[in-house]
Design a protein around this motif. Structure first.
Motif, mmCIF file in Angstrom:
data_model
loop_
_atom_site.group_PDB
_atom_site.id
_atom_site.type_symbol
_atom_site.label_atom_id
_atom_site.label_comp_id
_atom_site.label_asym_id
_atom_site.label_seq_id
_atom_site.Cartn_x
_atom_site.Cartn_y
_atom_site.Cartn_z
ATOM 1 N N ASN A 4 8.612 -7.787 -4.047
ATOM 2 C CA ASN A 4 8.916 -6.363 -4.169
ATOM 3 C C ASN A 4 7.680 -5.493 -3.930
ATOM 4 O OD1 ASN A 4 11.708 -6.563 -4.849
ATOM 5 N ND2 ASN A 4 11.094 -7.326 -6.856
ATOM 6 N N THR A 5 6.884 -5.903 -2.952
ATOM 7 C CA THR A 5 5.644 -5.174 -2.674
ATOM 8 C C THR A 5 5.921 -3.720 -2.330
ATOM 9 O OG1 THR A 5 4.615 -7.197 -1.869
ATOM 10 C CG2 THR A 5 3.576 -5.130 -1.231
ATOM 11 N N VAL A 216 -9.411 -7.821 -7.140
ATOM 12 C CA VAL A 216 -9.703 -6.490 -7.678
ATOM 13 C C VAL A 216 -10.454 -5.629 -6.670
ATOM 14 C CG1 VAL A 216 -10.770 -5.216 -9.589
ATOM 15 C CG2 VAL A 216 -9.788 -7.447 -10.004
ATOM 16 N N THR A 217 -11.287 -6.262 -5.818
ATOM 17 C CA THR A 217 -12.116 -5.487 -4.880
ATOM 18 C C THR A 217 -11.524 -5.491 -3.473
ATOM 19 O OG1 THR A 217 -13.515 -7.452 -4.588
ATOM 20 C CG2 THR A 217 -14.238 -5.811 -6.197
ATOM 21 N N ASN A 218 -11.601 -6.635 -2.792
ATOM 22 C CA ASN A 218 -11.181 -6.692 -1.384
ATOM 23 C C ASN A 218 -9.717 -6.324 -1.180
ATOM 24 O OD1 ASN A 218 -13.732 -7.588 -0.996
ATOM 25 N ND2 ASN A 218 -13.221 -9.685 -0.511
ATOM 26 N N ASP A 219 -8.845 -6.894 -2.022
ATOM 27 C CA ASP A 219 -7.408 -6.665 -1.813
ATOM 28 C C ASP A 219 -6.999 -5.234 -2.135
ATOM 29 O OD1 ASP A 219 -6.880 -9.189 -0.839
ATOM 30 O OD2 ASP A 219 -6.533 -10.051 -2.807
ATOM 31 N N THR A 220 -7.585 -4.650 -3.199
ATOM 32 C CA THR A 220 -7.227 -3.255 -3.498
ATOM 33 C C THR A 220 -7.812 -2.322 -2.446
ATOM 34 O OG1 THR A 220 -9.106 -3.127 -5.033
ATOM 35 C CG2 THR A 220 -6.941 -3.525 -5.990
ATOM 36 N N GLU A 221 -8.967 -2.700 -1.859
ATOM 37 C CA GLU A 221 -9.550 -1.891 -0.784
ATOM 38 C C GLU A 221 -8.637 -1.901 0.437
ATOM 39 O OE1 GLU A 221 -12.273 0.829 0.483
ATOM 40 O OE2 GLU A 221 -12.188 -0.117 -1.475
ATOM 41 N N ALA A 222 -8.032 -3.072 0.702
ATOM 42 C CA ALA A 222 -7.076 -3.172 1.819
ATOM 43 C C ALA A 222 -5.846 -2.310 1.545
ATOM 44 C CB ALA A 222 -6.666 -4.632 2.041
ATOM 45 N N VAL A 223 -5.425 -2.246 0.287
ATOM 46 C CA VAL A 223 -4.286 -1.385 -0.083
ATOM 47 C C VAL A 223 -4.673 0.079 0.121
ATOM 48 C CG1 VAL A 223 -2.704 -0.718 -1.927
ATOM 49 C CG2 VAL A 223 -3.411 -3.092 -1.725
ATOM 50 N N SER A 401 -1.837 -6.641 7.126
ATOM 51 C CA SER A 401 -2.932 -7.110 6.276
ATOM 52 C C SER A 401 -2.871 -6.429 4.907
ATOM 53 C CB SER A 401 -4.272 -6.811 6.955
ATOM 54 O OG SER A 401 -5.341 -7.151 6.116
ATOM 55 N N SER A 402 -2.590 -5.129 4.913
ATOM 56 C CA SER A 402 -2.516 -4.375 3.656
ATOM 57 C C SER A 402 -1.334 -4.828 2.808
ATOM 58 C CB SER A 402 -2.390 -2.875 3.949
ATOM 59 O OG SER A 402 -3.507 -2.414 4.656
ATOM 60 N N MET A 403 -0.208 -5.100 3.457
ATOM 61 C CA MET A 403 0.971 -5.536 2.711
ATOM 62 C C MET A 403 0.744 -6.911 2.075
ATOM 63 S SD MET A 403 3.243 -3.165 2.701
ATOM 64 C CE MET A 403 4.835 -3.884 2.340
ATOM 65 N N VAL A 404 0.059 -7.795 2.817
ATOM 66 C CA VAL A 404 -0.265 -9.114 2.262
ATOM 67 C C VAL A 404 -1.195 -8.959 1.063
ATOM 68 C CG1 VAL A 404 -1.497 -11.277 2.715
ATOM 69 C CG2 VAL A 404 0.123 -10.400 4.400
ATOM 70 N N SER A 405 -2.224 -8.108 1.211
ATOM 71 C CA SER A 405 -3.173 -7.870 0.111
ATOM 72 C C SER A 405 -2.465 -7.254 -1.086
ATOM 73 C CB SER A 405 -4.294 -6.929 0.581
ATOM 74 O OG SER A 405 -5.099 -7.569 1.536
ATOM 75 N N ALA A 406 -1.595 -6.289 -0.820
ATOM 76 C CA ALA A 406 -0.840 -5.656 -1.913
ATOM 77 C C ALA A 406 0.012 -6.698 -2.625
ATOM 78 C CB ALA A 406 0.037 -4.535 -1.359
#
Length: 682
Positions: A4-5, A216-223, A401-406
């Motif tokens: 449910n991203t 917390v860092t890379n993935d939220t930055e991608a979001v 990429s952002s959706m995967v990170s989210a």
């Protein structure tokens, strides 16, 4: 990826809905202002530049909209005022690059035109009509254009006005969209960090710190990129495309219907692209997380790596991860190259070809069914359709990429956390009872039918070989875990009935390898708790005998402490952690072999201080050096998760069982006998 991203992202977007809505309103206004350009151009062409071929009527009234030619006055028929007399009709028609004046009405001006010897010939599908005509000079032609100039200037003024609105709205849209995105990501990061604080301790047993940091860092930055770059382009693109299609249908319904074929092509393209991209991006984000984990682990264990000369192996492990990361990055690169904006160019060229073939050819043949102004405006508007489309296509990689990170971030947040209960409970006495407690981390029980009582002010020592269950008892006491069987009570209350934070508020612990945080010595004692005053910190340090040992530090209590306290000796770190536990004035104090890293002189100092400080507290000591627990009120000897012996130091030595054997191995038989007061020989 998290199922449910999209919903989760929408929920977070709603936290800044006002600014997002403002940005979208400004975007819509900006798009409308920008699309006004082709309509102004159409009006300029059809109503002014090409309108010179509309019928003119002779008039006797002079004014701004009248044309003076050959001592006569003419006015465009559509500009005659109500009731104004219509004189003879004349026409100005273009033949090649020249214009001719026909002093009569022309019923139909479509067809192939030619001019020779004062005659203009009109050939319409073999039907030839001749009209007497007079070729106009540049000055004479300009006199017919002169009434159009004010209207053209007015349209140019409107164009500049809409351009200014468009620029202003673009600035506002960009600012508010980025502002909203920053606000959303700030909240997301805070929520992720807060959730990490609520995750049970066992969650971190199987997840390296580097991977958590990466979330917390890379993935939220991608979001963040998703909200700023991707959504900006997709919102802009969708609103632009809607605006363009509205404009196309306003210009000509047939042209609009023909161009609808573009939408399903783009939709199919996006679906197919994401099918492959999601697979690659999931691996890419996972590898990046693993790279962070190995870097974090290597830095923390750098001394061990160098001592055992494991640099080549560590480097090889990192290279393998990095190469796999690059391999999948290249796969994404290939995918993006094959599905780049080249497809947009193909669709654009095909669309233009269809429009020009269907409508342009008819116009050139003289059988035009739309005006040149409409055709020009349509081609202009159609061209604008592909600008946002290119922007959207170029952001497909970032979107996926952002959706995967989210998905990774929200998967972490879906991990069940512990409820945080506000408030506190009065300081309990510290009467602890374990009753038939059995506990397993996974399947095999590490504690079996543990039963004992620890009364307020008593010191209970836990001894046994590695893996006997000593630390597990402490973990249950702190409620890092709950037992599968049996009950644990504090002052008669079942610990399961009390919030974990409330129980821990009156507990203190000193670990064998204490953890110090970046800050100062004072901040490491108080851990930033406002309730602990400077005087309390000083007294705690003094009580554990740290004042004398730490007196050599230039800044005293304000001496900076780096991560883990690596600039301090093991003994100094231990003393600070002792002071930390005592400053919080716990009812239950746990010492996990707390004096193992301290020299004999310091240990003697601490032992004497502890005798005073343990009064009124229930103290649990995990002991490896049995000499440190002689004064314990109760010693529990653990073996394979069970209490095999229980009693005081003297009682257990007299019993001559497992404790006696352990003590004998550590101190030698003669000392054991003296300690036990037993004159017998071994």
């Amino acid at each position: 990826m998290h199922s449910n991203t999209g919903k989760s992202l929408f929920k977070y977007a709603m936290t800044a809905k006002n600014t997002f809505i403002l940005a979208l309103v400004m975007l819509a206004i900006g798009v409308a202002a920008e699309l006004a350009g082709p309509f102004i151009a159409r009006s300029m062409i059809d109503d002014h530049m090409l309108a010179i071929e509309q019928p003119f009527n002779e008039t006797s009234i002079q004014g701004e909209q009248t044309v003076s030619f050959d001592n006569r006055y003419f006015k465009r028929g559509d500009r005659l005022a109500d009731g104004e007399a219509k004189g003879n009709e004349v026409r100005i028609l273009q033949v090649g690059s020249s214009f001719v004046f026909i002093d009569s009405a022309v019923s139909d001006i479509t067809g192939k035109r030619s001019y020779a010897d004062g005659i203009m010939t009109l050939d319409k599908k073999g039907v030839i009509t001749d009209y007497p005509a007079q070729k106009l000079s540049a000055t004479e032609l300009f006199s017919f254009y002169k009434p159009e100039i004010p209207g053209i200037f007015t349209l140019v003024g409107w164009y500049l006005c809409f351009l200014a609105i468009s620029i202003l709205m673009e600035f506002g849209k960009t600012y508010w969209l980025q502002s909203s995105a920053n606000k959303v990501i700030q909240k997301l990061r805070m929520d992720v960090y807060a959730h990490i604080q609520r995750l049970p301790v066992h969650f971190f047993d199987n997840l390296p710190a580097g991977k958590v940091v990466s979330r917390v860092t890379n993935d939220t930055e991608a979001v963040k990129d998703l909200f700023i770059a991707v959504l900006s382009n997709f919102f802009s693109g969708i609103i632009n495309m809607i605006g363009v299609y509205i404009a196309l249908f306003l210009l000509d319904v047939r042209l609009g219907l023909i161009c609808l074929f573009i939408v399903p092509i783009i939709w199919i393209w996006v679906v197919l692209y994401r099918k492959f991209a999601t697979k690659y991006n999931t691996i890419i984000r996972s590898r990046l997380s693993e790279i962070n984990a190995i870097i974090n682990e290597s830095i923390q264990g750098m001394s061990i790596i160098r001592i055992f000369r494991r640099e080549p192996q560590t480097k090889e492990e990192f290279e393998n991860l990095n190469n796999d990361y690059m391999k999948h990055q290249n796969k994404m690169l290939n995918l993006n190259s094959f599905t780049s904006h080249n497809l947009v160019n193909v669709i654009r060229s095909f669309s233009f070809a269809v429009v020009l073939w269907y409508f342009g050819s008819a116009q050139l043949n003289g059988t035009g069914i739309i005006s040149l102004g409409v055709l020009y405006a349509f081609v202009d508007v159609l061209g604008r359709l592909f600008q946002p489309m290119t922007g959207m296509v170029n952001q497909l990689a970032a979107l996926d990429s952002s959706m995967v990170s989210a998905g990774r971030v929200f998967a972490l947040m879906d991990e069940p956390g512990e409820d945080v209960t506000d408030g506190s409970m009065p300081r309990y006495k510290g009467n602890v009872e374990f009753k038939d407690v059995s506990f397993a981390y996974k399947q095999d029980y590490v504690l079996k039918n543990i039963t004992f009582k620890a009364k307020q002010g008593q010191t209970v020592a836990l001894v046994g070989h590695t893996g006997s269950g000593k630390s597990s008892i402490i973990n249950l006491l702190f409620r890092f875990y709950d037992p599968q069987k049996g009950t644990i009570t504090i002052d008669g209350q079942n610990v399961r009935d009390l919030p974990k934070q409330w129980i821990r508020e009156h507990m203190g612990i000193v670990l064998q390898d204490p953890y110090l945080f970046t800050g100062t010595i004072a901040s490491n004692v108080s851990l930033g708790d406002d309730k602990i005053s400077r005087a309390t910190i000083e007294k705690a340090l003094e009580d554990v005998g740290a004042t004398r040992i730490l007196s050599h530090l230039p800044k005293g209590l304000d001496e900076p402490v780096v991560e883990k306290g690596s600039t301090l000796s093991a003994g100094e770190r231990q003393l600070i952690s002792f002071a930390r536990a005592l400053a919080f004035d716990p009812a239950i104090l746990i010492l996990d072999e707390a004096t193992a890293n301290i020299d004999t002189e310091t240990e003697a100092l601490i032992q004497s201080a502890l005798e005073v400080l343990k009064r009124g507290r229930t103290t649990f000591i995990i002991a490896h050096r049995l000499s440190t627990i002689r004064s314990a009120d109760q010693i529990l000897v653990l073996h394979r998760g069970q209490i095999v012996e229980q009693g005081t130091h003297e009682e257990l030595l007299a019993h001559g069982g497992r404790y006696y054997q352990m003590y004998r191995l550590q101190l030698g038989s003669s000392e054991v006998l003296v300690s036990a007061g037993n004159p017998a020989t071994v």
